[in-house]
Design a protein around this motif. Structure first.
Motif, PDB file in Angstrom:
ATOM      1  N   ASP A 286      16.275  -5.484   2.683  1.00 50.80           N
ATOM      2  CA  ASP A 286      16.232  -4.753   1.339  1.00 50.80           C
ATOM      3  C   ASP A 286      14.970  -4.378   0.815  1.00 50.80           C
ATOM      4  O   ASP A 286      14.821  -4.012  -0.216  1.00 50.80           O
ATOM      5  CB  ASP A 286      17.190  -5.605   0.425  1.00 50.80           C
ATOM      6  CG  ASP A 286      18.401  -5.698   0.987  1.00 50.80           C
ATOM      7  OD1 ASP A 286      19.271  -4.557   1.371  1.00 50.80           O
ATOM      8  OD2 ASP A 286      19.147  -6.734   0.583  1.00 50.80           O
ATOM      9  N   ARG A 287      13.929  -5.033   1.429  1.00 53.30           N
ATOM     10  CA  ARG A 287      12.596  -4.970   1.024  1.00 53.30           C
ATOM     11  C   ARG A 287      11.882  -3.678   0.629  1.00 53.30           C
ATOM     12  O   ARG A 287      12.483  -2.653   1.736  1.00 53.30           O
ATOM     13  CB  ARG A 287      11.791  -5.711   2.148  1.00 53.30           C
ATOM     14  CG  ARG A 287      10.162  -5.628   1.852  1.00 53.30           C
ATOM     15  CD  ARG A 287       9.617  -6.669   2.664  1.00 53.30           C
ATOM     16  NE  ARG A 287       8.195  -6.362   2.569  1.00 53.30           N
ATOM     17  CZ  ARG A 287       7.496  -6.152   3.691  1.00 53.30           C
ATOM     18  NH1 ARG A 287       7.901  -6.171   5.188  1.00 53.30           N
ATOM     19  NH2 ARG A 287       5.909  -5.774   3.481  1.00 53.30           N
ATOM     20  N   ILE A 288      11.324  -3.370  -0.108  1.00 53.63           N
ATOM     21  CA  ILE A 288      10.950  -2.010  -0.434  1.00 53.63           C
ATOM     22  C   ILE A 288       9.441  -2.156  -0.076  1.00 53.63           C
ATOM     23  O   ILE A 288       8.686  -3.203  -0.342  1.00 53.63           O
ATOM     24  CB  ILE A 288      10.885  -1.722  -2.071  1.00 53.63           C
ATOM     25  CG1 ILE A 288      12.311  -1.848  -2.371  1.00 53.63           C
ATOM     26  CG2 ILE A 288      10.175  -0.281  -2.236  1.00 53.63           C
ATOM     27  CD1 ILE A 288      13.366  -0.579  -1.751  1.00 53.63           C
ATOM     28  N   MET A 289       9.024  -1.063   0.617  1.00 56.57           N
ATOM     29  CA  MET A 289       7.683  -1.082   1.379  1.00 56.57           C
ATOM     30  C   MET A 289       6.783   0.195   0.936  1.00 56.57           C
ATOM     31  O   MET A 289       7.376   1.188   0.506  1.00 56.57           O
ATOM     32  CB  MET A 289       7.768  -0.914   2.778  1.00 56.57           C
ATOM     33  CG  MET A 289       8.471  -2.042   3.596  1.00 56.57           C
ATOM     34  SD  MET A 289       8.901  -1.773   5.219  1.00 56.57           S
ATOM     35  CE  MET A 289       7.194  -2.254   5.924  1.00 56.57           C
ATOM     36  N   THR A 290       5.695   0.046   0.758  1.00 55.22           N
ATOM     37  CA  THR A 290       4.584   0.895   0.301  1.00 55.22           C
ATOM     38  C   THR A 290       4.477   1.802   1.450  1.00 55.22           C
ATOM     39  O   THR A 290       4.543   1.306   2.806  1.00 55.22           O
ATOM     40  CB  THR A 290       3.378   0.396  -0.273  1.00 55.22           C
ATOM     41  OG1 THR A 290       2.614  -0.335   0.772  1.00 55.22           O
ATOM     42  CG2 THR A 290       3.493  -0.534  -1.218  1.00 55.22           C
ATOM     43  N   LEU A 291       3.605   2.919   1.395  1.00 58.17           N
ATOM     44  CA  LEU A 291       3.240   3.724   2.471  1.00 58.17           C
ATOM     45  C   LEU A 291       2.453   2.938   3.421  1.00 58.17           C
ATOM     46  O   LEU A 291       2.508   3.167   4.596  1.00 58.17           O
ATOM     47  CB  LEU A 291       2.646   4.946   1.910  1.00 58.17           C
ATOM     48  CG  LEU A 291       2.136   6.099   2.763  1.00 58.17           C
ATOM     49  CD1 LEU A 291       2.276   7.351   2.155  1.00 58.17           C
ATOM     50  CD2 LEU A 291       0.851   5.980   3.392  1.00 58.17           C
TER      51      LEU A 291
END
Length: 64
Positions: free
Chosen positions: A5-10
């Motif tokens: 569920d982790r949100i990652m940056t570019l």
């Protein structure tokens, strides 16, 4: 929060996939990779990146 569920940056996605950040930026703009633009920043859900990558690997080797 689970890792999937982790949100990652570019930049995190670029490091994770071992490509240049510019490549991820281009793919995101061209809707070739699942992404959401929040303000001026792109964000990616790890589970969606994993699914996207696995589909491409499956497609590449399915015909061989």
């Amino acid at each position: 929060m689970e890792d999937k569920d982790r949100i990652m940056t570019l930049e995190e996605v670029a490091e994770y996939l071992r490509v240049k950040p510019q490549t991820i930026y281009t793919w995101a703009q061209e809707k070739k990779i699942p992404a959401a633009k929040l303000g001026k920043e792109w964000r990616f859900r790890k589970s969606m990146i994993d699914n996207w990558f696995n589909q491409r690997i499956d497609e590449k080797f399915r015909d061989k």
